[in-house]
Write a protein that holds these residues in place. Structure first.
Motif, short mmCIF file in Angstrom:
data_model
loop_
_atom_site.label_atom_id
_atom_site.label_comp_id
_atom_site.label_asym_id
_atom_site.label_seq_id
_atom_site.Cartn_x
_atom_site.Cartn_y
_atom_site.Cartn_z
N SER A 1 0.83 -1.20 0.00
CA SER A 1 0.00 0.00 0.00
C SER A 1 0.87 1.25 0.00
O SER A 1 1.85 1.34 0.75
CB SER A 1 -0.90 0.02 1.25
N GLY A 2 0.52 2.21 -0.86
CA GLY A 2 1.19 3.50 -0.87
C GLY A 2 0.15 4.61 -0.88
O GLY A 2 -0.91 4.45 -1.49
N ILE A 3 0.43 5.72 -0.20
CA ILE A 3 -0.52 6.84 -0.15
C ILE A 3 0.22 8.13 -0.50
O ILE A 3 1.25 8.44 0.10
CB ILE A 3 -1.17 6.98 1.24
N PHE A 4 -0.31 8.88 -1.46
CA PHE A 4 0.20 10.21 -1.79
C PHE A 4 -0.75 11.23 -1.18
O PHE A 4 -1.90 11.35 -1.61
CB PHE A 4 0.28 10.40 -3.31
N LEU A 5 -0.26 11.95 -0.17
CA LEU A 5 -1.11 12.80 0.66
C LEU A 5 -0.93 14.29 0.40
O LEU A 5 0.15 14.75 0.00
CB LEU A 5 -0.81 12.55 2.14
N ASP A 6 -2.01 15.03 0.67
CA ASP A 6 -1.89 16.46 0.87
C ASP A 6 -1.43 16.67 2.31
O ASP A 6 -1.35 15.73 3.09
CB ASP A 6 -3.24 17.15 0.60
N GLY A 7 -1.10 17.90 2.67
CA GLY A 7 -0.64 18.13 4.05
C GLY A 7 0.80 17.67 4.22
O GLY A 7 1.42 17.10 3.34
N GLU A 8 1.34 17.92 5.41
CA GLU A 8 2.73 17.62 5.69
C GLU A 8 2.85 16.62 6.83
O GLU A 8 1.86 16.28 7.49
CB GLU A 8 3.50 18.90 6.04
N TYR A 9 4.07 16.16 7.07
CA TYR A 9 4.35 15.24 8.16
C TYR A 9 4.35 16.02 9.48
O TYR A 9 4.96 17.08 9.58
CB TYR A 9 5.68 14.56 7.93
N SER A 10 3.71 15.48 10.48
CA SER A 10 3.58 16.18 11.76
C SER A 10 4.91 16.35 12.49
O SER A 10 5.03 17.20 13.37
CB SER A 10 2.59 15.45 12.68
N GLU A 11 5.92 15.55 12.11
CA GLU A 11 7.22 15.61 12.78
C GLU A 11 8.22 16.51 12.05
O GLU A 11 9.41 16.52 12.39
CB GLU A 11 7.81 14.20 12.91
N ASN A 12 7.78 17.27 11.06
CA ASN A 12 8.69 18.19 10.38
C ASN A 12 9.29 19.19 11.35
O ASN A 12 8.66 19.56 12.35
CB ASN A 12 7.94 18.97 9.28
#
Length: 237
Positions: free
Chosen positions: A110-121
């Motif tokens: 499974s792969g997901i291309f998301l909007d938004g950013e990673y919370s740990e940036n």
């Protein structure tokens, strides 16, 4: 899930909920699974471009021993409506949308291309993708697109392809994470990465800031000879 006759079939989804690298040999070799299917989800407007998908398919054909074939299916999803996503958020999303799991002699990813950013940036690093289960990865496509639009930066295809190949490299057990090293080349300071700064598995391939420097030549990096030796020793090409 249903079998080829349309009848219900029990599927053990726990096989797709293990740690990153746990299925390295299953992914690389044909010992247990002779084919592999990729279920790639994307939020509308954040679909990987066609050249990226074609590059990924070539990358897989060159490295995986899957005599019964490699299948990539793209599926659009609605935006979860978040500005940032944690690993827990992403895993929960996957659990609601994923339909493909390991079955018979076919392995599923499974792969997901998301909007938004990673919370740990952080201020010093914008994460472009992560591998978070043995057959699961996510690409923060909105962040990837923001870096591809910078002056003198690499093309979107080069950025997407590098991040996608790098994260799948972690599922392949790189570096020293399910695929044993043939020679010592792990950059332990940066976790499961390679010490060769020209290798696909170099640590800067996961952050936008680092990747812009790494891709100064505008080409998609490949595994170095040490990573290739590991892959081939664990059933890959």
């Amino acid at each position: 899930m249903t079998d080829e006759n349309g009848e219900d079939q029990e599927v053990n989804i726990s096989e797709n909920k293990k740690l990153v690298g746990d299925s390295a040999n299953d992914i690389l070799s044909d010992a247990t699974y002779e084919s592999i299917i990729f279920e790639i989800f994307y939020v509308a407007g954040f679909e990987p471009n066609q050249n990226t998908v074609a590059n990924f398919e070539s990358f897989l054909e060159n490295r995986l021993n899957k005599p019964e074939g490699i299948t990539i299916e793209l599926k659009e999803i609605e935006s979860p409506g978040q500005d940032a996503y944690s690993v827990e958020d992403i895993a929960a999303l996957e659990d609601t949308i994923r339909t493909e799991y390991n079955q018979d002699r076919r392995l599923a990813v499974s792969g997901i291309f998301l909007d938004g950013e990673y919370s740990e940036n952080t201020e010093n690093g914008s994460v472009l993708g992560i591998a978070y289960r043995n057959t699961s990865f996510v690409i923060f496509e909105e962040t990837v697109q923001s870096f591809s639009g910078q002056a003198f930066g690499p093309s979107l295809t080069v950025l997407e392809s590098t991040v996608l190949n790098h994260e799948f490299g972690h599922l392949m057990g790189m570096v020293n994470a399910g695929t044993p090293m043939q020679t010592e080349h792990q950059d332990t300071e940066h976790g499961r990465h390679c010490i060769d700064d020209s290798c696909l598995m170099y640590w800067t391939a996961e952050t936008g800031e680092g990747l812009l420097n790494m891709l100064s030549g505008g080409t998609i990096p490949d595994f170095d000879s040490q990573c290739l030796a590991d892959i081939q020793a664990n059933g890959g090409k």
